[in-house]
Write a protein that holds these residues in place. Structure first.
Motif, short mmCIF file in Angstrom:
data_model
loop_
_atom_site.label_atom_id
_atom_site.label_comp_id
_atom_site.label_asym_id
_atom_site.label_seq_id
_atom_site.Cartn_x
_atom_site.Cartn_y
_atom_site.Cartn_z
N ARG A 46 1.05 -1.31 0.54
CA ARG A 46 -0.04 -0.20 -0.14
C ARG A 46 0.74 0.63 0.28
N TYR A 47 0.84 1.93 -0.66
CA TYR A 47 0.96 3.66 -0.93
C TYR A 47 0.86 4.29 0.35
N ASN A 48 1.85 5.09 0.85
CA ASN A 48 1.65 5.97 2.12
C ASN A 48 1.09 6.64 2.25
N HIS A 49 0.85 7.52 1.14
CA HIS A 49 0.74 9.06 0.44
C HIS A 49 -0.19 8.98 -0.65
N TRP A 50 -1.48 9.54 -0.46
CA TRP A 50 -2.20 9.27 -1.42
C TRP A 50 -2.25 10.63 -3.13
N VAL A 90 8.42 0.79 -7.27
CA VAL A 90 8.94 1.63 -7.86
C VAL A 90 8.47 2.31 -6.80
N SER A 91 9.24 3.11 -6.38
CA SER A 91 9.45 4.72 -5.29
C SER A 91 8.90 5.38 -5.84
N GLU A 92 7.38 5.57 -5.06
CA GLU A 92 6.79 7.08 -5.07
C GLU A 92 7.16 8.98 -4.28
N PHE A 93 7.24 9.72 -4.11
CA PHE A 93 7.77 10.44 -3.47
C PHE A 93 7.28 10.40 -1.81
N GLY A 94 6.34 9.95 -1.53
CA GLY A 94 6.19 9.61 -0.31
C GLY A 94 5.84 8.52 0.32
N THR A 95 6.88 7.59 -0.65
CA THR A 95 6.61 5.58 -0.38
C THR A 95 8.02 5.96 -0.82
N MET A 96 8.51 5.11 -0.29
CA MET A 96 10.19 3.81 -0.42
C MET A 96 9.86 2.84 -0.67
N ALA A 97 9.97 2.00 -1.72
CA ALA A 97 9.71 0.74 -2.32
C ALA A 97 11.36 0.34 -2.68
N ALA A 271 10.22 12.25 0.37
CA ALA A 271 9.29 13.13 1.24
C ALA A 271 9.85 14.04 2.52
N SER A 272 10.21 12.46 2.92
CA SER A 272 10.97 13.42 4.96
C SER A 272 11.81 14.11 3.99
N CYS A 273 12.45 14.41 3.04
CA CYS A 273 13.43 15.13 3.17
C CYS A 273 12.91 16.21 2.55
N LEU A 274 11.70 16.92 2.98
CA LEU A 274 11.19 17.87 2.79
C LEU A 274 11.10 18.68 4.13
N ALA A 275 11.68 20.17 4.39
CA ALA A 275 11.71 20.60 5.65
C ALA A 275 11.03 21.99 5.48
#
Length: 547
Positions: A46-50, A90-97, A271-275
């Motif tokens: 499951r993806y973490n982010h919409w 395949v990783s997305e911005f909020g989900t690392m695969a 996404a965790s690299c954004l602040a």
């Protein structure tokens, strides 16, 4: 909220005719083409982010008072790899695969660490871009996918990096009257420099150039702006233009490149690299399109997060530009699927309300003006620009209206003076519950809303020969939390904001993000297409339009 967010949607591969109530204007002929996330689980993963969900294209074809709907998943390399593996690989911005769980993680991580920026996904789920006669599904990575706007078939993949050195690019380009595309992207540690690149894609191959080649090969860098930080560039979702200038906000919502380069090995998402750095400034860069150089004066405002520019124009030696701004980055955080559950109302309260803010920037600052004086003399706004001792200019906005997002304007007024903003209405929740027409001149608004309905971004379509800015219709795809109420395409009179018609479809429609309207051809070609369609209907009991 799985009704709206968490559940995978089914494709509607064959056109289905909608049930129309009301009267569709006879002149409204064409296709509303939209994009957004539609699949959030693959197998047991499951993806973490919409915003990570696999892209689902859908369209409403409007022809002679009838409307047909269809949808199809973008067959990206990402989609194909995930479906083949029956899980997210395949990783997305909020989900690392992690594609191969049996493989030594350090072996895989070496590939990532050998490049400062990893290879991104081609899951282009945010918007649709027109380039010449072609259409592309876009996201914010260096990849876009060409699509067939009639059948929604996925065609070739385009890598921006082959034509311009950018790792990221916006999904909100601008178009000039000739159809040329102006966009922005970020070039990260390219030859030791990180910069923001403005580039232009011609609609056609320029005269005198070798015909038969793709216009992409003639993409040119318009201007480059050095990032204030080599390893922590600003995140941005859009930018503004006037007839002669480009407006770029370097906001303190930044991407940490060192963290991104090691995210895989640390089992963290990108996404965790954004602040958000609320103690820092937002820098306003103004680029002259004629000289292709930034204006020398340094402008700044307070820390904020902007996803959507609304519009901008020039007036009496100033640039006036409007944005939807937040006090922090809470909007992105609220769309993690863990928050979009039965406790949705508790989990998704914004810590700042989106606000329509108007800024004014003086193009020719008075060198003799006193320190602390307001350099804005435009009567149409209370926004200020205060001269400081070091020559910088501190810009303070006029707050126009709260609770607007996904803004659209009559694009004939893009970069020019304008009056109306069409937007989705939100308050402390990021989910739109109404559509709003905001009048900047009178500071008044008109609204459409209906119980249990969540409208998508409202798109303005001008009437033929329109003289008034709001002479046309508003189109919005609406989904409902009421299982007894089917989704529908809403058509509003843009002037009065009264409902003209709606087209209900018994399909599994998703909540989308952005899109565009493709007007049908004119004259003889249109009459010929109508004639062909009527012949097809005579032999098709369902009356589906030809594809």
């Amino acid at each position: 909220m799985d009704i709206i967010f968490g559940r995978n949607r089914k494709e509607q591969l064959e056109p289905v005719r909608a049930k129309v109530t009301g009267k569709i204007p006879a002149w409204l002929q064409g296709t509303l083409l939209r994009n957004g996330p539609g699949m959030h689980t693959v197998g047991e993963s499951r993806y973490n982010h919409w915003f990570d969900g696999l892209a689902l294209l859908h369209s409403f074809t409007i022809r002679d008072g009838e409307i047909y709907y269809r949808s199809k998943y973008l067959r990206s390399d990402t989609y194909n790899a995930n479906i083949e593996a029956n899980r997210i690989v395949v990783s997305e911005f909020g989900t690392m695969a992690y594609p191969d769980p049996c493989k030594n993680i350090f072996s895989k991580a070496f590939t990532y660490l050998s490049h400062t920026i990893p290879d991104f996904t081609d899951n282009c789920l945010i918007n649709i871009m027109k380039c010449g006669e072609d259409f592309y599904a876009t996201s914010e990575t260096n990849y876009i996918r060409k699509i067939n706007p009639q059948t929604l078939e996925t065609l070739e993949k385009v890598d921006y990096r082959k034509y311009v050195a950018v790792n990221l690019a916006t999904s909100h380009p601008h178009y000039d009257e000739a159809g040329n595309v102006l966009n922005m992207g970020t070039s990260i540690v390219e030859k030791g420099k990180t910069k923001y690149v403005i580039f232009k894609i011609p609609a056609t191959v320029p005269e005198g150039k070798k015909q038969g080649k793709s216009p992409w090969k003639h993409t040119e860098v318009f201007c480059s702006i050095p990032s204030r930080s080599l390893l922590s560039p600003s995140y941005y979702h859009s930018f503004g233009v006037t007839e002669n200038y480009v407006i770029f906000l370097e906001q303190p919502f930044r991407l940490d490149i060192l963290k991104m380069a090691t995210a895989y090995i640390r089992k963290m998402s990108w996404a965790s690299c954004l602040a958000f750095h609320r103690e820092e400034k937002t820098y306003i860069h103004i680029i002259d399109q004629r000289t292709r150089q930034p204006v020398h004066t340094k402008f700044y405002t307070d820390a904020m997060v902007v996803f959507h520019h609304v519009n901008a124009y020039e007036e009496d030696g100033c640039i006036v530009f409007d944005v939807i701004a937040y006090e922090d980055n809470s909007l992105y955080q609220l769309f993690y699927l863990a928050n979009l559950n039965q406790d949705f109302k508790e989990n998704t309260r914004l810590t700042s309300v989106p606000t329509l803010r108007r800024f004014a920037v003086p193009l020719h600052a008075d060198k003799n003006a006193e320190v602390g004086s307001n350099l804005i003399k435009v009567a149409s706004t209370t926004a200020t620009a205060l001269k400081e001792e070091d020559g910088q200019v501190y810009c303070q906005p006029e707050f126009l209206q709260e609770g607007l997002e996904l803004p659209r304007v009559n694009y004939a007024h893009n970069g020019k003076q304008y009056r109306y903003v069409f937007a989705a209405g939100v308050q402390w929740s990021p989910i739109p519950t109404k559509i709003i027409k905001y009048d900047i001149l009178t500071k008044s608004s008109l609204k459409w809303r209906e119980d249990d309905c969540w409208p998508a971004e409202p798109l303005f379509v001008p009437a033929p020969g329109a003289k008034d800015e709001d002479d046309g219709v508003i189109l919005s795809a609406v989904v409902s939390t009421d299982p007894q109420k089917p989704p529908f395409l809403l058509i509003l009179d843009a002037k009065s904001f009264t409902e003209l018609a709606r087209a209900s479809v018994d399909v599994d429609m998703h909540m989308d993000l952005h899109g565009l309207f493709i007007a049908d051809m004119d004259g003889d070609a249109k009459r010929q297409a109508t004639s062909e369609e009527q012949r097809d209907r005579a032999s098709d009991c369902h009356g589906a339009p030809p594809t």
